[in-house]
Design an enzyme around this catalytic site. Structure first.
Site, PDB file in Angstrom:
ATOM      1  N   GLU A 190       7.187  -1.789 -10.146  1.00  0.00           N
ATOM      2  CA  GLU A 190       5.978  -1.038  -9.810  1.00  0.00           C
ATOM      3  C   GLU A 190       6.349   0.287  -9.137  1.00  0.00           C
ATOM      4  OE1 GLU A 190       3.502  -3.745  -7.763  1.00  0.00           O
ATOM      5  OE2 GLU A 190       1.825  -2.341  -7.614  1.00  0.00           O
TER       6      GLU A 190
HETATM    7  N1  LIG Z   1      -5.203   5.112 -11.919  1.00  0.00           N
HETATM    8  C1  LIG Z   1      -5.689   5.193 -10.700  1.00  0.00           C
HETATM    9  N2  LIG Z   1      -6.373   6.265 -10.325  1.00  0.00           N
HETATM   10  C2  LIG Z   1      -6.860   6.343  -9.100  1.00  0.00           C
HETATM   11  N3  LIG Z   1      -6.715   5.411  -8.162  1.00  0.00           N
HETATM   12  C3  LIG Z   1      -6.053   4.318  -8.472  1.00  0.00           C
HETATM   13  C4  LIG Z   1      -5.509   4.147  -9.751  1.00  0.00           C
HETATM   14  N4  LIG Z   1      -4.883   2.979  -9.762  1.00  0.00           N
HETATM   15  C5  LIG Z   1      -5.026   2.450  -8.545  1.00  0.00           C
HETATM   16  N5  LIG Z   1      -5.749   3.237  -7.764  1.00  0.00           N
HETATM   17  C6  LIG Z   1      -6.081   3.000  -6.354  1.00  0.00           C
HETATM   18  O1  LIG Z   1      -5.262   1.918  -5.909  1.00  0.00           O
HETATM   19  C7  LIG Z   1      -5.899   1.252  -4.841  1.00  0.00           C
HETATM   20  C8  LIG Z   1      -6.030  -0.211  -5.122  1.00  0.00           C
HETATM   21  O2  LIG Z   1      -4.828  -0.776  -5.485  1.00  0.00           O
HETATM   22  P1  LIG Z   1      -4.738  -1.884  -6.617  1.00  0.00           P
HETATM   23  O3  LIG Z   1      -3.936  -1.300  -7.720  1.00  0.00           O
HETATM   24  O4  LIG Z   1      -6.074  -2.415  -7.003  1.00  0.00           O
HETATM   25  O5  LIG Z   1      -3.971  -3.031  -5.835  1.00  0.00           O
HETATM   26  P2  LIG Z   1      -2.486  -3.584  -5.999  1.00  0.00           P
HETATM   27  O6  LIG Z   1      -1.633  -2.414  -6.392  1.00  0.00           O
HETATM   28  O7  LIG Z   1      -2.147  -4.123  -4.647  1.00  0.00           O
HETATM   29  O8  LIG Z   1      -2.554  -4.644  -7.057  1.00  0.00           O
HETATM   30  C9  LIG Z   1      -7.240   1.919  -4.719  1.00  0.00           C
HETATM   31  O9  LIG Z   1      -7.102   2.914  -3.740  1.00  0.00           O
HETATM   32  C10 LIG Z   1      -7.464   2.572  -6.056  1.00  0.00           C
HETATM   33  O10 LIG Z   1      -8.356   3.648  -5.930  1.00  0.00           O
HETATM   34 CA   LIG Z   2      -1.728  -0.642  -7.835  1.00  0.00          CA
END
Ligand SMILES: Nc1ncnc2c1ncn2[C@@H]1O[C@H](COP(=O)(O)OP(=O)(O)O)[C@@H](O)[C@H]1O
Ligand SMILES: [Ca+2]
EC number: 3.6.1.6
Length: 402
Positions: free
Chosen positions: A146
């Site tokens: 990641e």
């Molecule tokens: N492509 C994207 N564009 C904008 N914000 C993103 C994007 N991908 C993730 N985020 C942001 O990532 C955060 C949430 O993380 P998430 O990916 O759901 O959790 P994790 O990485 O812990 O699985 C939020 O702030 C969301 O707005």
């Molecule tokens: Ca994420």
């Protein structure tokens, strides 16, 4: 589609090709199944080198992990997004366009059984689609990947992976359930002081990079809220109340995360404000993270919740992002936490979130007050997400790029 139809589509491709799609255009579809939402990225490339021409992006909430007990319903949210790709990719390129879904921390935190049920429903959706479904097209991504893939994305988009004089930048990603730090160490000292499992060699665009990267599971913003409330990894008893000095005094509410309902509230009688809140949050981060000396003086790209919370509090412009110092987060945390009544229109967690970000940066990673953070959502109109790096990796493994 029968094979026969596909054959005809191939045969007819010069005529069905949309006017604006160049002959050497190709596509790649990458799903980001995050803990708080599922997102589709449909990339257009123009050359094998490769050059990114454009991106279509769409997202849905909540994330797949919220459907832990209804895997079919979870897969339907993926299907709805994939239908966009059916419209976006010219039909004659469908079966040459790979589709992949990688899940992150939300699914890592579910039981193996529930996670697998969700993933196999998604796999079925992919197999019923007209796209190319490679082996391992649906799965949980390794935490170390990641960070690496997000690092590839940012450094590719900022032009650091081509030509001479590469000055790569480190990245910080704060998700809902996990957080990542990744950079290319410049000093021999750093390599010596770093635990072996924080270092990963990665080959991309004919270069090998030995990167420092780590994903801290349970240190994403939402997991940190639960940890601060003392509710992370707890068997929650119905009616149980979790209280914190980081929340408005008279607040009482409930919150769903990862399929569990939590009741939380403010310190009705006790203290509230930045000082007691910082002490609470400190317990969550202090001594829990590796602190490489080298990062104290360098600047980092930061996105996800770093970006969102900075934009929510006008530290940066929501569209254009901005450049901050670590101390800007601390100042804003004080302002919000010591005036919680005034901020009650926004999220009740704003004080806790800003305080956690401050503590994570300073006490967690060991950044200085004046360490510079560049907050960006897009570079050259492409999202700064691990998904682009993952798509490069995919195209490379399929022999579609050099
Ligand atoms: N492509 C994207 N564009 C904008 N914000 C993103 C994007 N991908 C993730 N985020 C942001 O990532 C955060 C949430 O993380 P998430 O990916 O759901 O959790 P994790 O990485 O812990 O699985 C939020 O702030 C969301 O707005
Ligand atoms: Ca994420």
């Amino acid at each position: 589609h029968s094979n026969r139809e596909m054959w005809f589509q191939d045969f007819l491709s010069p005529n069905t090709c949309p006017i604006n799609a160049k002959a050497n255009t190709f596509y790649g579809i990458m799903f980001d199944a995050g803990s708080t939402g599922t997102r589709i990225h449909i990339y257009t490339f123009v050359q094998k080198s490769p050059e990114v021409e454009g991106e279509i992006f769409e997202s849905v909430k909540p994330g797949l992990s919220a459907y832990a007990d209804q895997p079919e319903k979870g897969a339907e949210t993926v299907k709805a997004l994939l239908d966009m790709a059916v419209d976006a990719v010219p039909p004659h390129l469908w079966k040459k366009t790979p589709v992949v879904l990688k899940a992150t921390a939300g699914l890592r935190l579910l039981s193996e059984e529930k996670a697998q049920a969700l993933l196999s429903e998604v796999k079925e959706v992919f197999e019923e689609s007209p796209f190319l479904v490679p082996e391992d097209s649906v799965g949980i991504m390794d935490g170390s990947h990641e960070g690496i893939l997000a690092w590839i994305t940012v450094n590719f988009l900022t032009g650091q992976l081509s030509g001479q004089n590469q000055q790569t930048v480190g990245i910080l990603d704060l998700g809902g359930a996990s957080t990542q730090i990744t950079f290319l160490p410049r000093f021999e000292e750093t390599l010596k002081e770093t635990p072996e499992d924080f270092l990963t060699s990665f080959e991309m665009f004919n270069s090998t990079y030995k990167l420092y990267t780590h994903s801290y599971l349970g240190f994403g913003l939402k997991a940190a809220r639960l940890a601060t409330l003392g509710a992370l990894n707890m068997e929650v008893v119905d009616g149980q109340m979790f209280r914190s000095s980081c929340l408005p005094k008279h607040l009482e509410a409930e919150w769903h995360f990862g399929g569990v309902k939590y009741q939380y509230g403010g310190n009705k009688e006790g203290e509230t404000g930045f000082k007691p809140c910082y002490l609470e949050v400190l317990k969550v981060v202090k001594g829990k993270l590796h602190q490489p000396d080298e990062i104290r003086g360098s600047s980092f790209y930061a996105f996800s919740y770093y970006y969102d919370r900075a934009a929510d509090t006008n530290l940066i412009d929501y569209e254009r992002g901005g450049v901050l110092e670590v101390r800007n987060f601390e100042r804003k945390a004080k302002e919000v936490c010591d005036n919680m009544e005034r901020y009650n229109s926004a999220s009740p967690f704003l004080c806790m979130d800003l305080t956690y970000i401050t503590a994570l940066l300073k006490e967690g990673f060991g950044f200085r007050d004046n360490t510079i953070l560049k907050l960006t959502k897009k570079v050259n109109n492409i999202e700064t997400s691990w998904t682009l790096g993952a798509t490069f990796y995919l195209l490379q493994s399929l022999g579609m790029t050099y």
